[in-house]
Design a protein around this motif. Structure first.
Motif, short mmCIF file in Angstrom:
data_model
loop_
_atom_site.label_atom_id
_atom_site.label_comp_id
_atom_site.label_asym_id
_atom_site.label_seq_id
_atom_site.Cartn_x
_atom_site.Cartn_y
_atom_site.Cartn_z
N MET A 74 0.06 -0.91 4.81
CA MET A 74 0.93 -0.51 3.71
C MET A 74 0.53 0.86 3.18
O MET A 74 1.37 1.75 2.98
CB MET A 74 0.87 -1.54 2.59
N LEU A 75 -0.76 1.07 2.95
CA LEU A 75 -1.21 2.32 2.35
C LEU A 75 -1.00 3.51 3.29
O LEU A 75 -0.69 4.62 2.84
CB LEU A 75 -2.68 2.21 1.95
N LYS A 76 -1.14 3.26 4.56
CA LYS A 76 -0.92 4.34 5.53
C LYS A 76 0.54 4.81 5.46
O LYS A 76 0.81 6.02 5.44
CB LYS A 76 -1.26 3.86 6.94
N ALA A 77 1.47 3.88 5.42
CA ALA A 77 2.89 4.25 5.33
C ALA A 77 3.24 4.79 3.94
O ALA A 77 4.00 5.75 3.80
CB ALA A 77 3.76 3.03 5.66
N ASN A 78 2.66 4.18 2.90
CA ASN A 78 2.96 4.60 1.53
C ASN A 78 2.55 6.04 1.26
O ASN A 78 3.13 6.71 0.39
CB ASN A 78 2.24 3.70 0.52
N ALA A 79 1.58 6.53 1.99
CA ALA A 79 1.10 7.90 1.77
C ALA A 79 2.21 8.93 1.93
O ALA A 79 2.15 10.02 1.33
CB ALA A 79 -0.06 8.21 2.72
N THR A 80 3.23 8.59 2.70
CA THR A 80 4.37 9.51 2.89
C THR A 80 5.65 8.98 2.24
O THR A 80 6.74 9.50 2.50
CB THR A 80 4.61 9.75 4.39
N GLY A 81 5.52 7.92 1.41
CA GLY A 81 6.67 7.39 0.70
C GLY A 81 7.40 6.28 1.42
O GLY A 81 8.43 5.81 0.93
N PHE A 82 6.87 5.86 2.57
CA PHE A 82 7.55 4.84 3.37
C PHE A 82 6.77 3.53 3.35
O PHE A 82 5.70 3.41 2.77
CB PHE A 82 7.73 5.34 4.80
N PHE A 83 7.35 2.53 4.04
CA PHE A 83 6.75 1.21 4.16
C PHE A 83 6.67 0.86 5.64
O PHE A 83 7.49 1.32 6.43
CB PHE A 83 7.60 0.17 3.40
#
Length: 390
Positions: free
Chosen positions: A234-243
């Motif tokens: 989750m955090l890896k994707a969230n870093a760019t605003g995505f999921f």
């Protein structure tokens, strides 16, 4: 079923009434969750939700219920065979214990009477005994939705610190976040669990974990398998605003608007409003001659009030009559409280007139069902709302 004029009074302690602003915000076409428009939305909500938790740390948002957020907190921080300290403060604390047990977590469950919150002295004493640090986490429900009892998180944190114990601190705020003062960072919480359908004024469907750096370090070392709930993904994707998988896009539109509403009112004002409505409700209950379930005034909930009906009377019959006659839903008694209490929710998108309508419905229902009480509860609440803060 015949049409009923007026609006339904949804006065359970969640899901709560969804404000028109939030409904309108969600009433949009679903967009590409891999496109730039969604990326901007994702960044907005992931940043905007942090002040509601009182944190500068990451807040992870799942398409889930609060139960999913419970599971995420467990599988990311604990391993099979780990021991945790939990407290029987009510129905939902018991359910969280049951969920943890299914993952092979050894739960030391301190018995309780469902009328009191977590005793900080008991936390300190038990952790001080644990010289080998076998206890890996202290898990607490902040506001027990089944009882209307709020445990004192800052005092529990101090108790953990006095015991000089390294246990993680996991807190369920499902019925308190956005309604009762809460400070993830300041109070040293490692994982805060929340849901969308109560103080955040959204429909059910979003679960949250606010996570400390200590919790993130524990997630790298633990041995429980996870995929859907994996913080790292989750955090890896969230870093760019995505999921990492399909998000609940329209609920995220609603979340952005709900956070904007909370910030426009100001969180301190939101908490004061909830405190005020809770006090007015308790004054009504006292005027009726009935009993608030929560026994310690220091632990009275500002989200809901659980009311004990006299022996020989059925709280569920009262709820049924009020629903049929006045189109108002009140919370049922859960677990050992079934038939013994009814719960008045006074959280979320709520104002003085909503409260007065709610209490009027309760007082009329008490008369119709013959439950022994005194008249004047509505008047006592109204007097407090008019003059209590002057």
């Amino acid at each position: 079923m015949a049409h009923r004029s007026g609006r339904h009074f949804l006065q359970i302690p969640g899901p709560t009434n969804v404000p028109d602003r939030v409904l309108r915000a969600m009433d949009r076409p679903t967009i590409d969750h891999r496109g730039p428009e969604f990326q901007a939305l994702g960044r907005d909500v992931l940043a905007g939700i942090r002040p509601v938790f009182g944190t500068a740390q990451p807040v992870i948002i799942y398409p889930s219920s609060g139960t999913g957020a419970w599971e995420a907190a467990i599988v990311n921080t604990l391993s099979p065979g780990d021991r945790v300290l939990m407290f029987e403060t009510g129905h939902f604390a018991t359910l969280w214990r049951n969920l943890a047990s299914k993952f092979g977590i050894e739960c030391e469950f301190v018995p309780g009477d469902w009328r009191h919150g977590v005793d900080p002295a008991t936390v300190e004493a038990r952790l001080a005994e644990d010289r080998g640090h076998a206890i890996k986490a202290v898990m607490v429900v902040h506001n027990e939705t089944s009882t209307g009892v709020t445990s004192r998180i800052p005092l529990i944190r101090k108790a953990i610190d006095r015991a000089n114990h390294p246990a993680l601190f996991l807190v369920d705020t499902i019925s308190s976040l956005g309604s009762i003062d809460y400070r993830h960072d300041e109070w040293g919480v490692d994982v805060t669990v929340a849901g969308s359908q109560k103080g955040l004024m959204l429909p059910p469907g979003l679960g949250f974990n606010a996570v400390s750096q200590k919790a993130l370090a524990a997630a790298k070392a633990n041995r429980l398998p996870r995929s859907y709930w994996d913080w790292e993904d989750m955090l890896k994707a969230n870093a760019t605003g995505f999921f990492p998988y399909t998000p609940a896009t329209n609920l995220l539109y609603g979340l952005k608007e709900a956070v904007a509403m909370l910030m426009e009112e100001g969180l301190a004002n939101v908490f004061a409003r909830h405190d005020r409505h809770a006090e007015a409700t308790r004054r009504a209950v006292n005027a009726w001659g009935l009993e608030v379930l929560a026994a310690d005034p220091a632990e009275f909930s500002s989200s809901l009030t659980a009311v004990v009906v006299p022996d020989g009377h059925d709280a569920d019959r009262l709820r049924s009559v009020i629903l049929e006659r006045f189109d108002m839903s009140l919370g049922t008694g859960l677990g050992r409280l079934a038939g013994k209490v009814f719960r008045i929710g006074h959280l979320g998108d709520f104002n003085d007139l909503t409260l007065m309508g709610t209490l009027a419905g309760v007082e009329m229902g008490l008369r119709l069902t013959g439950i022994p009480h005194r008249a004047g509860g509505v008047a006592a609440a109204m007097e407090y709302l008019e003059f209590g803060n002057s």
